[in-house]
Design an enzyme around this catalytic site. Sequence first.
Site, PDB file in Angstrom:
ATOM      1  N   TYR A 157       0.944  -1.303  -0.033  1.00  0.00           N
ATOM      2  CA  TYR A 157       0.151  -0.187   0.271  1.00  0.00           C
ATOM      3  C   TYR A 157       0.731   1.129   0.034  1.00  0.00           C
ATOM      4  O   TYR A 157       0.625   2.239  -0.952  1.00  0.00           O
ATOM      5  CB  TYR A 157      -1.098  -0.126   1.081  1.00  0.00           C
ATOM      6  CG  TYR A 157      -2.299   1.074   0.766  1.00  0.00           C
ATOM      7  CD1 TYR A 157      -2.789   1.377   0.201  1.00  0.00           C
ATOM      8  CD2 TYR A 157      -0.925   1.971   1.559  1.00  0.00           C
ATOM      9  CE1 TYR A 157      -3.704   2.584   0.732  1.00  0.00           C
ATOM     10  CE2 TYR A 157      -2.752   3.729   2.144  1.00  0.00           C
ATOM     11  CZ  TYR A 157      -3.448   3.808   1.023  1.00  0.00           C
ATOM     12  OH  TYR A 157      -4.132   4.646   1.450  1.00  0.00           O
ATOM     13  N   LYS A 201      22.801 -22.650 -14.908  1.00  0.00           N
ATOM     14  CA  LYS A 201      22.432 -22.702 -16.388  1.00  0.00           C
ATOM     15  C   LYS A 201      21.384 -22.168 -16.424  1.00  0.00           C
ATOM     16  O   LYS A 201      20.393 -23.211 -17.270  1.00  0.00           O
ATOM     17  CB  LYS A 201      23.529 -23.187 -17.401  1.00  0.00           C
ATOM     18  CG  LYS A 201      22.873 -23.134 -18.520  1.00  0.00           C
ATOM     19  CD  LYS A 201      23.286 -24.358 -20.334  1.00  0.00           C
ATOM     20  CE  LYS A 201      22.613 -23.852 -20.976  1.00  0.00           C
ATOM     21  NZ  LYS A 201      21.686 -23.562 -21.403  1.00  0.00           N
ATOM     22  N   LYS A 208      25.195 -30.027 -19.094  1.00  0.00           N
ATOM     23  CA  LYS A 208      24.264 -29.642 -19.530  1.00  0.00           C
ATOM     24  C   LYS A 208      23.262 -31.467 -19.371  1.00  0.00           C
ATOM     25  O   LYS A 208      24.139 -33.008 -18.589  1.00  0.00           O
ATOM     26  CB  LYS A 208      23.611 -30.745 -21.080  1.00  0.00           C
ATOM     27  CG  LYS A 208      23.480 -28.914 -21.488  1.00  0.00           C
ATOM     28  CD  LYS A 208      23.238 -27.846 -21.543  1.00  0.00           C
ATOM     29  CE  LYS A 208      21.729 -28.094 -22.045  1.00  0.00           C
ATOM     30  NZ  LYS A 208      21.331 -27.825 -23.458  1.00  0.00           N
TER      31      LYS A 208
END
Length: 673
Positions: free
Chosen positions: A34, A115, A309
């Site tokens: 607020y 990553k 990966k």
Amino acid sequence: MSEFIRKRIRELVDLINYHDYKYYVEDNPEISDYEYDMLYRELVELEKQYPEYVFPDSPTQRVGGKVKEGFKEVVHRVPLLSLSNVFNEGELYDFDRRLKELIGTSNFDYVVEYKIDGLSVALEYENGLFIRGATRGDGNVGEDVTENLKTIRSIPLRLKEDISIVVRGEVFMPKDEFIKLNQEREENEEPLFANPRNAAAGSLRQLDPKITAQRKLDIFVFNIQWCEKELETHAQALEFLKHLGFKVSPDYVVCRDIKEAFEAIKKIEEKRDLLPFEIDGAVVKLNQLRLRDVAGETAKSPRWAVAYKFPPEKKETKLLDIEVNVGRTGILTPTAILEPVRISGSVVSRATLHNMDYIRQKDIRIGDTVIVQKAAEIIPEVVEVVFSKRTGQERIFEMPKKCPVCGADVIKFEDEVAYRCTGVECPAKSYRLILHFVSRDAMDIAGMGEMVVKTLFEKGLIKTPADIYYLKFEDLVNLERFGVKSTNNLLKAIQASKNRPLDRLIYALGIRHIGQKAAKTLAEHISSIDDLFTITEEQLLCLPDFGEKMAKSVVTFFRQEQTRHLIERLKAAGVNTVSEKKAKSDILKGYTFVLTGALSKYSRNEAKEILESLGAKVTESVSKKTTAVIVGQDPGSKFTKAQQLGVKILNEEDFEKLVKALSREEAEKILME
């Protein structure tokens, strides 16, 4: 006086930017929603009155109003290269061996970072000010998405030093925002994003920055592409980026050798599912910057860094049951109850089945052996049935005819995939409806943001929009984030909202397919909201731009007993439910106006509503058919075009005379002057 105003605007800009940094970068807010809203509102009002004092780093400049026709190409100052990938420990050690051979030493460190699975961008700053941002593109040439990047609150518009610098970062969509977005798209029968990366890319490349702003994207800055300052290590660079005000990838680790780097990668993989953002691996980088120059790069990738990966994971399990959940807009979503199975480091016992069509297409039955994966590594989903293990004891699933939460009728329109709960007061729908009800374009209750609504809803103080108007001082004053002043301000805002025009209330009710334009059309053709309880589809189809879906939706909504109860409570609380059309004149009927520039006494929406209430049409573009262009301070290209076409120009004084005219003849006289 003007210097005082300029200083106050500058003070507000700095204050709001500081609180943006605390909230969006450090995740450590110091003031309530607020209090923030009040500061922002004061800034907006001052900038509206004094447009000559709008600073380029003002938070109001984050969301532009213009929709682009396309993106310009940008040639990157330094190419944005991609990383080579490795998929196991052996390949990682091969990278380490090659790097040592290239630079002729083993006396160096690595930095291991997340990553992030997002969209790579370059951000350019000149003397501390953000001047340009672009996508990676092909690495050499990207697209200018500056205005869209400004909507990302964790991107500073002004740095903490007046330095010129180009940095690289990854724009992403947090997991919870991705889930919310796809839920909304599913409920609206829009195509789902396959993963957070696609969602981030699609959001950043929107031609309308306002859509990008709604998507709540975030960014981690991970590299200095070019800088006036000399730095020795990548870790040093990350700390310098933090100092400048950027949000950098958390938990990066400096490792003495490749063995430590692999240990760091394993730790990242272990906590992957606990992160609030999506990663698809870890990045290993040479820490010493001078040695990077020795290692060099190929045409596509640096030789001093590599991406490790992580593999996707699927598991086989048993589908024990199908449970139906009700979304915030009433759509019933089937959820698979599974025999618990561990996927990507977490135990999965529930998975999405999307919708009934998906279940039929895949021929998924209760009792089947199924293959489960995490969609985009976040949402578990059933992707296929192992038909070879089907026994004949499996059961075909059908959607319930009654809402499992509130017992209201469930409907499905012929041309839609979704099954919907029709209950107005269904708890599963109420929270989202209340957020919509209080929003700026609906009842516009200042200070009633998402955190306030959530608190009131969880405390049981509001269950339907009508409950808002029965809140008392003692209900609010002792709640977290509330005090005497904020409670009184909220109650005043609630009271003020009772006098909104009828079209605002109709829109606020969240009727499916009824947007602001349709709500205005309805309000213009009825005397009060009570007329909608008896209106027919045939009558609705006679209204301008009303189609079958809209007509059916209105009739269905107002035939529900819960709707009648909601409207009665709103009326009893003093909320306006009567159309203003009979009290308004049509002295400007047949005239078309265009607004440009800032009016000192009226917002753009207020001026538009006044003109429309007098029968006028307000459009966004100037043509020979335009009656007049109303020009405020700092007008745009519409003013120039009006002059070229010989269209009548009215200033704010003329506008006030026009809307106060007592007859059509008086209005025509003003327009002919």
